[in-house]
Write a protein that holds these residues in place. Structure first.
Motif, PDB file in Angstrom:
ATOM      1  N   UNK A  42       0.835  -1.202   0.000  1.00 40.86           N
ATOM      2  CA  UNK A  42       0.000   0.000   0.000  1.00 40.86           C
ATOM      3  C   UNK A  42       0.872   1.254   0.000  1.00 40.86           C
ATOM      4  N   UNK A  43       1.925   1.253   0.805  1.00 46.45           N
ATOM      5  CA  UNK A  43       2.876   2.373   0.820  1.00 46.45           C
ATOM      6  C   UNK A  43       3.607   2.472  -0.522  1.00 46.45           C
ATOM      7  N   UNK A  44       4.113   1.335  -1.000  1.00 47.71           N
ATOM      8  CA  UNK A  44       4.879   1.309  -2.252  1.00 47.71           C
ATOM      9  C   UNK A  44       4.021   1.786  -3.424  1.00 47.71           C
ATOM     10  N   UNK A  45       2.775   1.358  -3.467  1.00 42.87           N
ATOM     11  CA  UNK A  45       1.859   1.757  -4.553  1.00 42.87           C
ATOM     12  C   UNK A  45       1.741   3.283  -4.618  1.00 42.87           C
ATOM     13  N   UNK A  49       3.134   5.659  -7.778  1.00 40.99           N
ATOM     14  CA  UNK A  49       2.223   6.553  -8.498  1.00 40.99           C
ATOM     15  C   UNK A  49       2.686   8.002  -8.414  1.00 40.99           C
ATOM     16  N   UNK A  50       3.142   8.435  -7.248  1.00 44.49           N
ATOM     17  CA  UNK A  50       3.420   9.855  -7.033  1.00 44.49           C
ATOM     18  C   UNK A  50       4.878  10.279  -7.169  1.00 44.49           C
ATOM     19  N   UNK A  68      -1.661   8.051 -15.436  1.00 42.72           N
ATOM     20  CA  UNK A  68      -1.710   7.884 -13.991  1.00 42.72           C
ATOM     21  C   UNK A  68      -2.890   7.007 -13.554  1.00 42.72           C
ATOM     22  N   UNK A  69      -4.051   7.212 -14.135  1.00 53.86           N
ATOM     23  CA  UNK A  69      -5.230   6.421 -13.769  1.00 53.86           C
ATOM     24  C   UNK A  69      -5.069   4.953 -14.170  1.00 53.86           C
ATOM     25  N   UNK A  70      -4.497   4.720 -15.337  1.00 48.50           N
ATOM     26  CA  UNK A  70      -4.265   3.341 -15.780  1.00 48.50           C
ATOM     27  C   UNK A  70      -3.237   2.648 -14.882  1.00 48.50           C
ATOM     28  N   UNK A  71      -2.215   3.394 -14.473  1.00 45.84           N
ATOM     29  CA  UNK A  71      -1.213   2.844 -13.569  1.00 45.84           C
ATOM     30  C   UNK A  71      -1.850   2.505 -12.225  1.00 45.84           C
ATOM     31  N   UNK A  72      -2.670   3.396 -11.697  1.00 44.93           N
ATOM     32  CA  UNK A  72      -3.370   3.112 -10.441  1.00 44.93           C
ATOM     33  C   UNK A  72      -4.177   1.824 -10.561  1.00 44.93           C
ATOM     34  N   UNK A  73      -4.896   1.681 -11.665  1.00 45.86           N
ATOM     35  CA  UNK A  73      -5.721   0.489 -11.888  1.00 45.86           C
ATOM     36  C   UNK A  73      -4.849  -0.763 -11.983  1.00 45.86           C
TER      37      UNK A  73
END
Length: 114
Positions: A42-45, A49-50, A68-73
């Motif tokens: 969760x931290x690494x994600x 992303x950021x 960014x949205x595709x990467x989050x998904x």
């Protein structure tokens, strides 16, 4: 008495000159390894992303072109094995920079009264 296995997870990621404070070392307890990995992931994600999305896309996803949205998904849908691989990649990469980064996931057998 019955023996059960629990897992602990913790991480530190900070400037090398700041050192480590006691709060960084407080582990999170999980009933399984997957939960421990999920805590660190969760931290690494969020960091991927950021902070280092371009490097991540280049080194881990073979230069995939994701916004960014595709990467989050993609990260949200990652398998357990991928989460574990991405955690290891992030902390290896972070340690090569100006940060001191480490994580720990350990199993512990404890006896409980039935």
């Amino acid at each position: 008495m019955k023996k059960i296995t629990i897992w602990t997870a913790n991480y530190h990621d900070g400037d090398k000159c700041d050192g480590i404070d006691g709060g960084d070392l407080a582990p999170v307890v999980s009933v399984d390894r997957e939960g421990a990995i999920a805590f660190v992931f969760d931290y690494v994600r969020h960091r991927i992303i950021n902070v280092c999305s371009e490097l991540f896309l280049h080194e881990c996803l073979d230069d995939a072109e994701l916004d960014k949205e595709e990467l989050k998904q993609h990260l949200s849908n990652s398998s357990y094995d991928d989460q574990e691989r991405f955690v290891a990649w992030y902390f290896d990469m972070a340690n090569e920079s100006e940060t001191m980064a480490a994580y720990s996931i350990e199993s512990h057998e404890i006896e409980v009264v039935e």
